[in-house]
Scaffold this active site. Structure first.
Site, short mmCIF file in Angstrom:
data_model
loop_
_atom_site.label_atom_id
_atom_site.label_comp_id
_atom_site.label_asym_id
_atom_site.label_seq_id
_atom_site.Cartn_x
_atom_site.Cartn_y
_atom_site.Cartn_z
N GLU A 108 -6.10 -8.30 1.03
CA GLU A 108 -6.89 -8.01 2.23
C GLU A 108 -8.28 -7.65 1.74
O GLU A 108 -8.44 -6.78 0.89
CB GLU A 108 -6.31 -6.83 3.02
CG GLU A 108 -4.93 -7.05 3.59
CD GLU A 108 -4.38 -5.82 4.31
OE1 GLU A 108 -5.20 -5.04 4.86
OE2 GLU A 108 -3.16 -5.62 4.31
N GLU A 139 0.81 -1.23 0.00
CA GLU A 139 0.00 0.00 0.00
C GLU A 139 0.84 1.28 0.00
O GLU A 139 0.56 2.22 0.76
CB GLU A 139 -0.97 0.01 1.19
CG GLU A 139 -1.95 -1.13 1.19
CD GLU A 139 -3.00 -1.01 2.29
OE1 GLU A 139 -3.11 0.08 2.89
OE2 GLU A 139 -3.71 -1.99 2.56
#
Length: 362
Positions: free
Chosen positions: A289, A172
């Protein structure tokens, strides 16, 4: 945060959703990754070595049937993986892919690693470049070789794991919640000052592994580059991309329901999927995720219930998706933080997940 033996700061754009995780290796990376890696030349490392072909030619089926499914179950792998086993019993299936978070203060988890090895689990490791969850690893130091001893120790222990290991390094970066983002909003210092430093560091950890391969017991490690669903800082996800030659898996972290915002699985995945596929490689795409908030109750964040929404329906829509054929694996983020991302956040959500997944893996 929860996956580390030391307290963790709230580094994440979904502040309840990103402890230091480790990676679940995939049974479904697909044959094309092995073929692509075989062409890397003398450095010649099959970074996706040993990955099977069971996810090839899955087009035309819904996501439930064509994807492989794994999970992060808070708080594995520290102190152990018992939460993962509890999740398996609750859903009624084995999740053969474990998702972990780990910082560079740990070479390999002790009890958790032993449990994963004994159970024949693959692991996906969110490998977070901080020494203790708070002190960032400077990527300029990394490239200068100042962390080579740690890299060798980590790769050696990962190569001794009997299953596959997928390293999700510095995930990320296009958010603002982690110190390896140039737009990190924390106060503990940053790993990078530019996207060029990020790319150089990313390539270094892969190149180091390739150089080390002749001394390792097996070729079971591959590398996953992961973005969040939208850019939150000044730099775009594409500016952080280290290159198709060092990436085996492209990935995104997907959460529905922040601050009451709600989107269908199809619309939530559309933009990041398009961006990943536009990078020019043929790697599989994973959702590393996945979480949906529980709209039937007031969340820990203070978000009020919204009876017009249903997590159970959202999960069913996800399972039924026939779009996005390159998505080959999905990892649930089974944890309650500011929002309740757990699969059992409501009886209805649990029932949908059990109906879909029970008995899938044995």
């Amino acid at each position: 945060m929860e996956c580390m033996p030391t307290p963790q700061p709230p580094w994440t754009d979904h502040a309840d959703a990103a402890p230091p995780v480790a990676a679940t290796a995939s049974r479904g990376l697909g044959r094309r990754v092995v073929l692509r890696a075989a062409g890397l030349g003398a450095a010649g490392v099959l970074i996706g070595a040993g990955l099977s072909t069971d996810s090839v030619a899955r087009g035309g089926r819904n996501l439930l049937s064509r994807a492989d499914w794994g999970a992060y179950a808070s708080r594995e792998p520290f102190p152990d993986c018992n939460s993962h086993f509890t999740l398996e019993r609750m859903i009624g299936t084995r999740f053969p892919r474990m998702s972990w978070f780990s910082t560079w203060g740990v070479s390999w988890p002790g009890t958790g690693g032993e449990q994963a090895a004994a159970g024949g689990y693959d692991v996906l490791i969110a490998w977070q470049p901080t020494t203790d969850g708070r002190t960032p690893i400077r990527f300029t130091d990394l490239v200068a070789g100042r962390h080579d001893e740690y890299l060798e120790r980590f790769y050696t222990r990962a190569a001794n794991h009997p299953g596959k290991v997928v390293v999700r390094f510095a995930h990320e970066p296009n958010g603002t919640g982690y110190p390896w983002s140039v737009d990190f909003r924390g106060t503990t210092g940053k790993c990078v000052e530019s996207t060029d430093e990020y790319v150089a560091g990313w390539r270094y950890v892969v190149d180091f592994y390739r150089r080390l391969l002749p001394r390792l017991p097996r070729r079971n490690i591959s590398f996953c580059w992961c973005i969040t669903t939208r850019d939150r800082g000044t730099a775009t996800a594409e500016q952080y991309f280290p290159g198709n030659d060092v990436v085996d898996v492209l990935a995104m972290d997907v959460y529905n329901g922040y601050g009451g915002y709600w989107a269908s699985p199809r619309s939530l995945l559309a933009a990041p999927y398009a961006r990943l596929t536009a990078l020019g490689g043929d790697q599989p795409i994973w959702i590393t995720e996945l979480g949906c908030r529980e709209p039937s109750k007031t969340e820990n964040s203070g978000v009020r219930p919204d009876k017009s929404k249903s997590k159970a329906q959202w999960m069913q829509q996800l399972f039924d998706l026939t779009d996005y054929p390159r998505i080959e694996a999905v990892y649930f983020f089974h944890a309650e933080r500011a929002h309740d991302w757990r699969l059992n956040s409501s009886p209805e959500a649990l029932a949908v997940c059990r109906s879909a997944l029970a008995g899938r893996y044995r």
